[in-house]
Write a protein that holds these residues in place. Structure first.
Motif, short mmCIF file in Angstrom:
data_model
loop_
_atom_site.label_atom_id
_atom_site.label_comp_id
_atom_site.label_asym_id
_atom_site.label_seq_id
_atom_site.Cartn_x
_atom_site.Cartn_y
_atom_site.Cartn_z
N ALA A 38 2.53 8.49 0.20
CA ALA A 38 1.99 8.47 -1.18
C ALA A 38 0.97 7.34 -1.44
O ALA A 38 0.61 7.08 -2.57
N TRP A 39 0.49 6.72 -0.38
CA TRP A 39 -0.54 5.66 -0.52
C TRP A 39 -1.69 6.14 -1.41
O TRP A 39 -2.08 5.45 -2.37
N THR A 40 -2.28 7.32 -1.08
CA THR A 40 -3.48 7.78 -1.81
C THR A 40 -3.13 8.61 -3.05
O THR A 40 -4.03 9.15 -3.69
N ALA A 41 -1.82 8.67 -3.38
CA ALA A 41 -1.44 9.33 -4.64
C ALA A 41 -1.64 8.39 -5.82
O ALA A 41 -1.63 8.82 -6.98
N GLN A 42 -1.85 7.11 -5.54
CA GLN A 42 -1.89 6.11 -6.62
C GLN A 42 -3.26 6.09 -7.29
O GLN A 42 -4.27 6.21 -6.62
N LYS B 94 0.79 -1.24 0.00
CA LYS B 94 0.00 0.00 0.00
C LYS B 94 0.83 1.29 0.00
O LYS B 94 0.37 2.32 -0.49
N GLN B 95 1.98 1.28 0.66
CA GLN B 95 2.63 2.55 1.00
C GLN B 95 3.92 2.71 0.19
O GLN B 95 4.96 2.18 0.56
N PRO B 96 3.86 3.48 -0.93
CA PRO B 96 5.00 3.55 -1.86
C PRO B 96 6.32 3.98 -1.22
O PRO B 96 7.38 3.62 -1.72
#
Ligand code: NAD
Length: 260
Positions: free
Chosen positions: A256-260, A219-221
């Protein structure tokens, strides 16, 4: 920066809540801690924070699944510290299962603690913030307030709900000195997440360290955990004058989890 202010952080005997409580106390805020745990350890923590930062620290054992205990906690905070300026709704629990196997009582419990508790606390705390025309309400949501993951139906529903509540309260206080915002952490290594790591290690029959890497990798880049101190630093900023026009926002701290 926060000398003379009084803060209440729910679920602050552990993890993110404790990180936020430390950060606010370090800025001079008097503090009410809340949450479960060993009575002696909590008393030790209370004294340690008070001595380290030279602030008043009280403790409330209120159960966030019980509305009447929440109202009582707000009243006692106001009586004990003389006021309540900063409310951090942080207490939260997790349970994972596919939706058709998700126990109904777990759903009720998660909605009560992760969502309804914030409503009851805000409702009780807001009038005095309005009277003084200054207040800060910080809701600890999650990346799961913005996106979903499988097997977390109650948690994701509660966290999406708290972002909605944050926006409504921000609108209703928009012309006042009270702000309401949400922080959306990604993975933070706390007891809540350690349990998920341990479950993953057990189900995959892999070492705990490997499970940690797998959890982050999925999940977490950034492949790094966010820390309670980093969440605390954002909470402090939201309490500053610089953040006076940040209202109704959902701020990710998520590698950047929710940047994807
Ligand atoms: P944690 O388990 O370390 O701490 C939870 C705290 O809440 C503890 O102090 C516990 O005693 C308290 N608590 C639990 N049930 C309570 C109840 N009924 N009444 C009063 N207090 C209660 O967990 P954490 O990871 O620090 O989580 C804190 C918040 O951050 C939660 O809302 C969680 O959803 C959110 N969050 C955590 C992560 C993460 O990766 N750890 C990510 C996003 C959001």
């Amino acid at each position: 920066m926060l000398k003379g202010k009084a803060a209440l952080v729910t679920g602050s005997t552990s993890g993110i809540g404790l990180g936020i409580a430390r950060s606010l106390a370090a800025q001079g805020a008097d503090m009410v801690l809340n949450g479960f745990g060993d009575a002696q350890q909590i008393e030790h923590l209370r004294r340690e924070l008070a001595a380290e930062y030279g602030v008043r620290v009280l403790y409330s054992a209120a159960d966030m699944s019980r509305p009447e205990e929440i109202t009582d906690m707000i009243e006692r905070t106001t009586a004990g510290l003389g006021r309540l300026d900063i409310l951090v709704n942080n207490a939260g629990i997790q349970y994972t299962a596919p939706v058709e196997e998700f126990p109904a009582e777990r759903w009720d419990q998660i909605i009560a603690i992760n969502l309804s508790a914030a409503f009851h606390a805000i409702r009780a705390a807001l009038p005095q913030m309005r009277r003084r025309n200054w207040g800060r309400i910080v809701n600890v949501a999650s990346t799961h307030g913005l996106v979903a993951s499988a097997h977390k139906v109650a948690y994701v529903a509660a966290k999406h709900g708290i972002l909605g509540m944050t926006k409504v309260v921000a609108l209703e206080t928009a012309t006042t000195g009270v702000t309401c915002n949400a922080i959306c952490p990604g993975w933070v290594l706390t007891p809540l997440v350690q349990k998920q790591i341990d479950d993953l290690a057990a189900s995959r029959k892999i070492p705990v360290e490997a499970a940690k890497i797998e959890l982050l990798g999925e999940k977490q880049p950034s492949h790094e955990f966010a820390t309670p101190e980093q969440i605390g630093a954002l909470a402090v900023f939201l309490c500053s004058d610089g953040a006076a026009q940040i209202r109704g926002a959902a701020l990710p701290v998520d590698g950047a989890w929710t940047a994807q």
